[in-house]
Design a protein around this motif. Structure first.
Motif, mmCIF file in Angstrom:
data_model
loop_
_atom_site.group_PDB
_atom_site.id
_atom_site.type_symbol
_atom_site.label_atom_id
_atom_site.label_comp_id
_atom_site.label_asym_id
_atom_site.label_seq_id
_atom_site.Cartn_x
_atom_site.Cartn_y
_atom_site.Cartn_z
ATOM 1 N N THR A 1 46.923 6.399 24.448
ATOM 2 C CA THR A 1 47.935 7.162 23.732
ATOM 3 C C THR A 1 49.284 7.085 24.422
ATOM 4 N N LYS B 1 53.548 3.436 20.034
ATOM 5 C CA LYS B 1 52.604 3.932 21.026
ATOM 6 C C LYS B 1 51.316 3.118 20.985
ATOM 7 N N ALA C 1 52.884 5.119 26.106
ATOM 8 C CA ALA C 1 53.982 4.316 25.593
ATOM 9 C C ALA C 1 53.612 2.843 25.614
#
Length: 567
Positions: free
Chosen positions: A288, A474, A290
């Motif tokens: 989850t 993401k 960047a």
């Protein structure tokens, strides 16, 4: 623990000839080898056959997989066919590396079954001991237990320790099983790839063990094109589609039915619970975060790349058609036209478009591949609340002015389907990619874009909103994509609290442009070695009003209107 091989096989002591090896391999792919259940017409399921087909033609194969799909079982067949073959037929030792002793025992048992089924001369399965010397300390000698099957070809299937040095002095076909769970996968693969120099092969099989695991990083590199290896994935649903539950029913004696398969699928997923995504569907956990560091994005940004924005009120869509066309043409000529001078007339041009009508932006992102394969962005167009007809008009005007136009990719989902179809009709279905976003598309193409950006191989505009769009991407369930969350930008009416919504539009358009730039180039028009450059033609008012034909005659130095020479 031994594998019963017929006495006459042992007495014959023969190695498989090239012709027989090809026949047996074909039987393993399409039919039933001798000695297996005659009620099972296809001994290998389609994804298992694909494994053997892939390893037969590639030096390195990477296979992320679901648990308990029989991939290792198929790899055992591959190992027997490789090691039972004579040297002239491509035979070699098979070197299996699991992360514990039980895996080694199980794999050798599977290979023994295949050896019997293929009726090859093999010795009893036995244990052997060898010295595993710590090179840093020659006095540290450990006795590592391993297993082998010896064939009359002179080659063996050997189960080795997972330590990288266990491959020292070896040559052959390396099978690394459950690679994500090895203590030193990077060192192990480094040792395995050394065997490729003299004609070896490497197969890396594993379920996932976290997003940051070296196995997942390897998969991402291969999907990005950074590693020249073959890769394909088998998740739980892939296996079910290829008949996994049919095979389970054959084993358990149950009768297959669609309802039974659905119930069995639900039961297995419930058993794995929160771990089902990783264990069954090849989605690494911890996914989850960047996608790209802001510093990587900013390093690709340049202040000389403009973002050309046009927004109109809602009632613009109901203006007379002639007025709308005139305003769109004027905007193109006055705002976009001057920036065409940034394009190199000698370099191929591509574009990507993320389509939006009301809630989201439409973003058109042209790109050229220039020297050193650098992807130059001359400008980016953002359209907000522009009618469908004018979006089509603007896109076609831009594409008609792109020198050496070679390909485009458009968002073909929802409202974008019509625009993508119009573009394919005008420029050709092989030149225009109509992209319907899917998990598979993101999985295959976003790693390639990331690889380019990390190498600073593509120019981005130094624009706050473009930066935010790229930052919005993401890692979701192990795949880079735009989440459902939208961001906002403040418009001219910010003082009154007016905001405008974005949904990673510029980042998706950039990804589509990058995708288009990787498409095979289709040459469709004559480009002269000498003549008036694109900016010069534009400056003389020679607008291409007749599409490709206008471009063709302009490149020849002929006025499309009068037919007279411009020289």
């Amino acid at each position: 623990m031994s594998v019963p091989i017929r006495d006459d096989d042992l007495r014959s002591g023969r190695a498989i000839s090239e012709a027989e090896w090809k026949r047996l391999r074909q039987e393993s792919l399409t039919g039933l080898p001798a000695g297996l259940d005659p009620g099972n017409p296809d001994v290998l399921l389609p994804y298992q056959r694909r494994l053997l087909e892939t390893t037969a033609t590639n030096e390195v194969t990477i296979l992320p997989k679901s648990r308990r799909t029989g991939v290792t079982w198929a790899a055992g067949a591959d190992a027997v066919l490789s090691s039972a073959a004579a040297r002239g037929a491509g035979g070699m030792d098979s070197l299996y590396i699991g992360y514990n002793l039980d895996m080694a025992r199980e794999f050798i048992d599977v290979c023994g079954m295949w050896a019997k089924a293929f009726s090859q001369a093999a010795s009893d399965v036995g244990e052997f001991l060898f010295d595993d010397v710590n090179e840093a300390d020659p006095t540290d000698t450990r006795r590592i237990q391993a297993f082998r099957i010896a064939f009359a070809s002179g080659f063996e299937i050997v189960a080795l320790s997972s330590r990288p040095r266990s491959l020292r002095g070896k040559q052959g076909y390396v099978i690394v099983d459950e690679a994500a769970f090895h203590d030193d996968l990077e060192g192990l693969l480094k040792a395995a790839f050394a065997l490729l120099i003299w004609g070896g092969k490497v197969l890396v099989i594993s379920s996932h063990n976290g997003e940051s695991n070296p196995f997942n990083k390897l998969c991402q590199q291969v999907w990005a094109g950074a590693k020249p290896y073959a890769i394909f994935q088998v998740d739980f649903d892939d296996a079910l589609q290829d008949g996994l539950y049919h095979r389970v029913c054959l084993r358990t004696g149950e009768t297959w039915s669609p309802e039974g398969e659905a119930a069995w699928r639900a039961k297995i997923i419930a058993i794995y619970g929160d771990g089902a995504d990783e264990e069954l569907f090849c989605i690494p956990s911890e996914g989850t975060g960047a996608w790209l560091l802001p510093a990587v994005i900013e390093a690709c940004m340049r202040r000389d790349i403009p973002v050309l924005r046009w927004e109109m009120p809602a009632n613009f869509a109901y203006k007379p058609e002639a007025d709308r066309e005139a305003m769109a043409r004027t905007w193109c000529e006055s705002i976009v036209g001057p920036h065409l001078s940034r394009l190199d007339p000698r370099s191929p041009s591509f574009f990507g478009q993320d389509f939006g009508r009301v809630s989201d932006l439409s973003v058109i992102w042209p790109v050229q591949i220039v020297a050193s394969l650098y992807r130059e962005t001359p400008f980016v167009v953002e359209l907000r609340n522009i009618p469908f007809a004018q979006q089509k008009q603007i896109l076609f005007w831009i594409v008609d002015h792109l020198p050496r136009f070679s390909g485009g990719a458009l968002d073909a989902g929802g409202n974008g389907a019509a625009q993508a179809e119009y573009a394919a009709q005008k420029y050709g279905e092989h030149v225009i990619a109509q992209v319907k976003f899917s998990i598979e598309w993101y999985r295959e193409n976003m790693p390639k874009l990331k690889e380019t950006l990390e190498a600073r191989g593509m120019a981005l505009p130094a624009d706050t909103y473009t930066l935010e769009d790229f930052k919005l991407i993401k890692m979701i369930d192990g795949i880079a994509r735009v989440p459902r969350t939208r961001t906002t930008e403040k418009g001219e009416g910010a003082a009154e609290g007016k905001t405008k919504r974005r949904h990673g539009d510029a980042a998706i358009a950039g990804a589509l442009a990058h995708f288009a730039s990787l498409m095979p180039v289709v040459s469709y028009a004559y480009t002269p070695a000498y003549g008036i450059t694109e900016p010069e033609r534009y400056g003389r008012g020679l607008e291409r009003t007749d599409g490709h034909a206008g471009r063709f005659v302009a490149d020849l130095g002929i006025d499309p209107a009068s037919g007279r020479s411009l020289w």
